[in-house]
Design an enzyme around this catalytic site. Structure first.
Site, PDB file in Angstrom:
ATOM      1  N   LYS A  72      29.657  58.612 -34.125  1.00  0.00           N
ATOM      2  CA  LYS A  72      30.917  59.001 -33.483  1.00  0.00           C
ATOM      3  C   LYS A  72      30.807  60.358 -32.814  1.00  0.00           C
ATOM      4  CE  LYS A  72      31.628  55.281 -35.059  1.00  0.00           C
ATOM      5  NZ  LYS A  72      31.205  54.209 -34.175  1.00  0.00           N
ATOM      6  N   GLU A 111      40.020  65.576 -36.871  1.00  0.00           N
ATOM      7  CA  GLU A 111      40.882  65.295 -35.722  1.00  0.00           C
ATOM      8  C   GLU A 111      42.328  65.445 -36.148  1.00  0.00           C
ATOM      9  OE1 GLU A 111      40.220  61.305 -34.321  1.00  0.00           O
ATOM     10  OE2 GLU A 111      38.425  61.862 -33.202  1.00  0.00           O
ATOM     11  N   ARG A 130      29.256  45.321 -28.823  1.00  0.00           N
ATOM     12  CA  ARG A 130      28.989  43.902 -29.119  1.00  0.00           C
ATOM     13  C   ARG A 130      30.126  43.060 -28.560  1.00  0.00           C
ATOM     14  NH1 ARG A 130      31.655  46.057 -33.663  1.00  0.00           N
ATOM     15  NH2 ARG A 130      33.666  45.027 -33.899  1.00  0.00           N
TER      16      ARG A 130
HETATM   17  C1  MV4 Z   1      42.710  57.681 -36.218  1.00  0.00           C
HETATM   18  C2  MV4 Z   1      44.036  57.442 -36.649  1.00  0.00           C
HETATM   19  C3  MV4 Z   1      44.946  58.442 -36.484  1.00  0.00           C
HETATM   20  N1  MV4 Z   1      44.574  59.639 -35.946  1.00  0.00           N
HETATM   21  N2  MV4 Z   1      42.385  58.875 -35.687  1.00  0.00           N
HETATM   22  C4  MV4 Z   1      40.831  53.620 -37.872  1.00  0.00           C
HETATM   23  C5  MV4 Z   1      39.697  52.857 -37.343  1.00  0.00           C
HETATM   24  C6  MV4 Z   1      38.879  53.812 -36.611  1.00  0.00           C
HETATM   25  N3  MV4 Z   1      38.380  53.218 -35.410  1.00  0.00           N
HETATM   26  C7  MV4 Z   1      39.765  54.969 -36.313  1.00  0.00           C
HETATM   27  N4  MV4 Z   1      40.988  54.729 -37.023  1.00  0.00           N
HETATM   28  C8  MV4 Z   1      42.029  55.581 -36.917  1.00  0.00           C
HETATM   29  N5  MV4 Z   1      41.747  56.764 -36.351  1.00  0.00           N
HETATM   30  C9  MV4 Z   1      43.308  59.816 -35.561  1.00  0.00           C
HETATM   31  N6  MV4 Z   1      42.959  61.008 -35.058  1.00  0.00           N
HETATM   32  C10 MV4 Z   1      44.337  56.221 -37.211  1.00  0.00           C
HETATM   33  C11 MV4 Z   1      43.335  55.288 -37.357  1.00  0.00           C
HETATM   34  C12 MV4 Z   1      43.761  54.072 -37.972  1.00  0.00           C
HETATM   35  C13 MV4 Z   1      43.740  52.867 -37.313  1.00  0.00           C
HETATM   36  C14 MV4 Z   1      43.268  52.775 -36.025  1.00  0.00           C
HETATM   37  C15 MV4 Z   1      43.235  51.569 -35.384  1.00  0.00           C
HETATM   38  C16 MV4 Z   1      43.690  50.428 -36.032  1.00  0.00           C
HETATM   39  C17 MV4 Z   1      44.149  50.507 -37.295  1.00  0.00           C
HETATM   40  C18 MV4 Z   1      44.184  51.709 -37.956  1.00  0.00           C
HETATM   41  C19 MV4 Z   1      44.674  51.769 -39.248  1.00  0.00           C
HETATM   42  C20 MV4 Z   1      44.714  52.957 -39.900  1.00  0.00           C
HETATM   43  C21 MV4 Z   1      44.237  54.099 -39.270  1.00  0.00           C
END
Ligand code: MV4
Length: 479
Positions: free
Chosen positions: A115, A199, A291
């Site tokens: 990341k 973040e 993918r």
């Molecule tokens: C976040 C977030 C809130 N703020 N980043 C979860 C999966 C990963 N790809 C990144 N994710 C998140 N990153 C910041 N700065 C909340 C999530 C997140 C989330 C994101 C997408 C789909 C479902 C989720 C469920 C919980 C938290």
């Protein structure tokens, strides 16, 4: 390309083979001892057992898969999703053995797998990102200062994580150090890499992802967005395209951002760029999945493309003939992932035998399936049985058809997430389009499902009674 090997199992192996056959390409399946009688083995032109049931002794054995590919004169390997699909070492092994890996080059997989490296790489391309640090945290007091500047709550993420793995919310500065210590040691344990970054925590985001496709001559297009906010513990449940909240302007902006992310790593093939979308419709780049994704069928339906066909074409060196300006969204598509999991019991895997397994059929219904009636569900792999995809001119039509198709499934022997899918499709928040990634946590409980099932059982009983009484009337008419 005359022959491809599909380094996967279940519905995605079959889905890839379907397109290969359409293109006149021969298919080779690989399988574990647990999958000897699986449909993907029967569907292929050739099939080879590569080891015992556990994935790390079969579907993750890149060396064996290369060996089989060489001895059967395979030209290309399609990795599907999961397993080796985002394994840069495996892509490199294919490159070294002159077998086409149907996906991006190993370098792009490696960059996006980290990341922090991904953030660094896209930085020069003006991609919106959540405020935070862009280097691995080594100096905790310094990181705490940054966290205070950003404002709590903040999120600690593992660089080697992704898909929600290795994340930690920190509510206030008092718990910063302890959470940081834990996050680092957790990351070390889970990924062998203790690099973490922080973040700003976006509290109620939607999860929107953009499908992109790139050829090896620098042409990149996007195939619009998928809305993936309906998820449970980072496991998507219902996906749709398009999103109910994007305007054409925002779609264009996010599409361009996704294309730029792809350009930043010289991407080739199908990829997905994930964004968070906040309440004010600000979007932020999260990560790129290098993918084909589980939920790709909803994009195929609204954009009118076969993504696997495009993957194969660009992998064998063809130019992308689609032009961005010719692409447009047609209608609306929904996907429900049907898992052998019990929604009444904390979604525990429900293993057993598929005593009855009948799938819905009909216009605007697509089922991507990997199982058949009578099969045992192996405990070794992801318990997804099939994906139910429905289409309509409007979102409402696609939802109504989804409910009908859910009701047309006949499954006995295991519990499934079908009733949960119906719960989502009937929920006001889902139907209105006003929901975020907290939908399941906010609205779902097993007792609500029980209530709904009870109401439906009552309606069914009433209909049956009415039929019965009417039939009695008919029977009573004397000859
Ligand atoms: C976040 C977030 C809130 N703020 N980043 C979860 C999966 C990963 N790809 C990144 N994710 C998140 N990153 C910041 N700065 C909340 C999530 C997140 C989330 C994101 C997408 C789909 C479902 C989720 C469920 C919980 C938290």
């Amino acid at each position: 390309m005359k022959k491809i090997l599909i380094a996967n199992r279940g519905e995605i192996a079959i889905r890839v083979m379907r397109t290969a056959k359409k293109m006149g390409i021969k298919t080779v399946a690989v399988f574990s001892e647990a999958d000897r009688n699986s449909p993907h083995v029967k569907y292929a032109d050739q099939a080879v057992c590569i080891g015992p049931a556990p994935s790390n002794e079969s579907y993750l054995r890149g060396d064996k898969i290369i060996e089989v590919s060489k001895s059967l004169h395979v030209d290309g390997i399609h990795p599907g999703y999961g397993f080796l699909s985002e394994n840069a070492d495996f892509a490199e092994l294919c490159e070294a053995n002159d077998i086409l890996f149907i996906g991006p080059r190993s370098k792009a997989i490696r960059v996006m797998g980290s990341k922090l490296a991904a953030k660094e790489t896209v930085k020069a391309y003006n991609i919106p990102m959540v405020p935070g640090t862009d280097e691995a945290i080594t100096d905790i007091p310094k990181a705490k200062k940054i966290a205070e500047d950003i404002g709590f709550p903040i999120l600690i993420k593992a660089s080697a994580g992704g898909g929600g793995k290795g994340m930690r919310i920190v509510e206030n500065e008092a718990e910063f150090e302890s959470q940081m210590d834990r996050a680092i040691s957790e990351a070390k344990n889970a990924f062998g890499d203790g690099s973490v970054f922080i973040e700003k925590y976006v509290a109620s985001p939607r999860h929107i992802e953009i499908q992109i496709m790139a050829d090896m001559y620098g042409k990149v297009i996007h195939l619009f967005e998928r809305e993936c906010s309906i998820q449970r513990r980072h496991q998507k449940v219902v996906e749709e395209a398009p999103s109910a909240v994007l305007t054409p302007e925002l779609r264009e902006k996010m599409g361009q951002a996704a294309i730029n992310v792809a350009r930043s790593c010289d991407y080739i093939g199908a990829g997905t760029v994930e964004f968070l979308l906040d309440e004010n419709l600000n979007f932020y780049f999260l990560e790129m999945n290098t993918r084909l994704q589980v939920e790709h069928p909803v994009s195929e339906w609204i954009a009118g493309v076969d993504l696997v066909e495009l993957q194969i074409k660009v992998a064998r060196g063809e130019h992308l003939s689609l032009k961005q300006e010719d692409l447009k969204i047609n209608g609306h598509a929904l996907e429900l992932r049907v898992y052998a999991e019990d929604p009444m019991n904390d979604f525990l895997p429900s293993v057993g035998n598929l005593d009855v397994y009948k799938l819905p059929e009909g216009k605007n219904i697509r089922v991507d399936n990997g199982f058949e009636q009578g099969m045992d569900i192996p405990i070794y792999y992801d318990p997804m049985l099939s994906k139910l995809i429905t289409y309509g001119d409007t979102r409402e039509e696609a939802i109504e058809l989804m409910i009908k198709a859910i009701n047309d499934y006949e499954i006995k022997g295991v519990e499934t997430t079908l009733p949960f899918g119906r719960f989502v499709c009937e929920h006001d928040a889902f139907r209105s389009g006003d929901f975020d990634t907290h939908f399941v946590k906010k609205y779902y409980s097993p007792s609500l499902l029980e209530k709904q099932e009870h109401i439906e059982a009552e309606i069914a009983a009433k209909i049956a009674l009415k039929h019965y009484l009417e039939e009695q009337k008919i029977l009573r008419i004397p000859n």
